[in-house]
Design a protein around this motif. Structure first.
Motif, PDB file in Angstrom:
ATOM      1  N   UNK A  25       0.822  -1.203   0.000  1.00  0.00           N
ATOM      2  CA  UNK A  25       0.000   0.000   0.000  1.00  0.00           C
ATOM      3  C   UNK A  25       0.865   1.265   0.000  1.00  0.00           C
ATOM      4  N   UNK A  26       1.764   1.344  -0.991  1.00  0.00           N
ATOM      5  CA  UNK A  26       2.650   2.506  -1.102  1.00  0.00           C
ATOM      6  C   UNK A  26       1.871   3.804  -1.210  1.00  0.00           C
ATOM      7  N   UNK A  27       0.799   3.764  -1.972  1.00  0.00           N
ATOM      8  CA  UNK A  27      -0.017   4.953  -2.200  1.00  0.00           C
ATOM      9  C   UNK A  27      -1.475   4.604  -1.978  1.00  0.00           C
ATOM     10  N   UNK A  28      -2.229   5.594  -1.562  1.00  0.00           N
ATOM     11  CA  UNK A  28      -3.673   5.426  -1.483  1.00  0.00           C
ATOM     12  C   UNK A  28      -4.228   5.717  -2.874  1.00  0.00           C
ATOM     13  N   UNK A  29      -5.360   5.153  -3.206  1.00  0.00           N
ATOM     14  CA  UNK A  29      -6.021   5.504  -4.463  1.00  0.00           C
ATOM     15  C   UNK A  29      -7.523   5.449  -4.250  1.00  0.00           C
ATOM     16  N   UNK A  30      -8.213   6.307  -4.959  1.00  0.00           N
ATOM     17  CA  UNK A  30      -9.669   6.357  -4.870  1.00  0.00           C
ATOM     18  C   UNK A  30     -10.219   7.067  -6.092  1.00  0.00           C
ATOM     19  N   UNK A  31     -11.507   6.903  -6.302  1.00  0.00           N
ATOM     20  CA  UNK A  31     -12.201   7.573  -7.408  1.00  0.00           C
ATOM     21  C   UNK A  31     -13.202   8.532  -6.784  1.00  0.00           C
ATOM     22  N   UNK A  32     -13.127   9.785  -7.215  1.00  0.00           N
ATOM     23  CA  UNK A  32     -14.046  10.809  -6.730  1.00  0.00           C
ATOM     24  C   UNK A  32     -14.717  11.447  -7.941  1.00  0.00           C
ATOM     25  N   UNK A  33     -16.011  11.378  -8.009  1.00  0.00           N
ATOM     26  CA  UNK A  33     -16.859  11.826  -9.130  1.00  0.00           C
ATOM     27  C   UNK A  33     -16.214  11.515 -10.494  1.00  0.00           C
ATOM     28  N   UNK A  34     -15.811  10.265 -10.632  1.00  0.00           N
ATOM     29  CA  UNK A  34     -15.256   9.788 -11.896  1.00  0.00           C
ATOM     30  C   UNK A  34     -13.794  10.127 -12.117  1.00  0.00           C
ATOM     31  N   UNK A  35     -13.149  10.780 -11.182  1.00  0.00           N
ATOM     32  CA  UNK A  35     -11.744  11.160 -11.317  1.00  0.00           C
ATOM     33  C   UNK A  35     -10.889  10.243 -10.449  1.00  0.00           C
ATOM     34  N   UNK A  36      -9.804   9.743 -11.019  1.00  0.00           N
ATOM     35  CA  UNK A  36      -8.913   8.835 -10.297  1.00  0.00           C
ATOM     36  C   UNK A  36      -7.815   9.634  -9.606  1.00  0.00           C
ATOM     37  N   UNK A  37      -7.633   9.370  -8.310  1.00  0.00           N
ATOM     38  CA  UNK A  37      -6.594  10.042  -7.532  1.00  0.00           C
ATOM     39  C   UNK A  37      -5.663   9.023  -6.891  1.00  0.00           C
ATOM     40  N   UNK A  38      -4.379   9.347  -6.884  1.00  0.00           N
ATOM     41  CA  UNK A  38      -3.378   8.647  -6.086  1.00  0.00           C
ATOM     42  C   UNK A  38      -2.956   9.633  -5.004  1.00  0.00           C
ATOM     43  N   UNK A  39      -2.682   9.129  -3.803  1.00  0.00           N
ATOM     44  CA  UNK A  39      -2.273  10.001  -2.703  1.00  0.00           C
ATOM     45  C   UNK A  39      -1.013   9.436  -2.072  1.00  0.00           C
ATOM     46  N   UNK A  40       0.038  10.255  -2.077  1.00  0.00           N
ATOM     47  CA  UNK A  40       1.292   9.897  -1.402  1.00  0.00           C
ATOM     48  C   UNK A  40       1.309  10.621  -0.059  1.00  0.00           C
ATOM     49  N   UNK A  41       1.657   9.876   0.989  1.00  0.00           N
ATOM     50  CA  UNK A  41       1.703  10.462   2.334  1.00  0.00           C
ATOM     51  C   UNK A  41       3.149  10.561   2.806  1.00  0.00           C
TER      52      UNK A  41
END
Length: 129
Positions: A25-41
């Protein structure tokens, strides 16, 4: 680990995937209103600092389009009580607020960020000693 030690000395936050590179789980990922996001902490690894914050880099990706990713960066309080925008990218404050609110709506994310914060602080003590 020399790069990590250098960042600790300079007070620069360190990405959790840089310290724990074999993690699934290096990065978080999610879809928000059809947009794909990766999140680095990233975290402050100074063991004497008690900032209890994480720097989150949200990157909107376009996997099927020939477009460059768009991103914004925030410093998020691990208490869940606010954040400061460090870089807007091409996002408005309103869009950032909506994306951050969506990402942090589940308490599991906040718990996980706090857990990673503690792991990073422990690893820093290990590296320094």
């Amino acid at each position: 680990m020399n790069a990590v030690l250098s960042k600790i000395a300079k007070g620069i936050t360190v990405c959790s995937s840089e310290v724990f590179p074999n993690s699934d789980d290096d990065y978080f990922n999610f879809v928000y209103i059809g947009k794909i996001f990766l999140v680095a902490d990233s975290y402050c690894m100074n063991p004497d600092c008690s900032c209890e914050e994480t720097v989150l880099n949200f990157v909107q990706v376009y996997p099927r389009e020939d477009r460059k990713p768009n991103s914004f960066i925030i410093r998020y309080k691990l208490s869940g009580r606010g954040y400061k925008i460090h870089d807007h990218g091409n996002f408005t404050r309103r869009e950032i607020k909506a994306v951050v609110r969506y990402f942090t709506a589940d308490e599991i994310i906040l718990d996980l960020l706090n857990e990673r914060y503690k792991e990073m602080k422990e690893k820093a003590k290990e590296i320094i000693s």
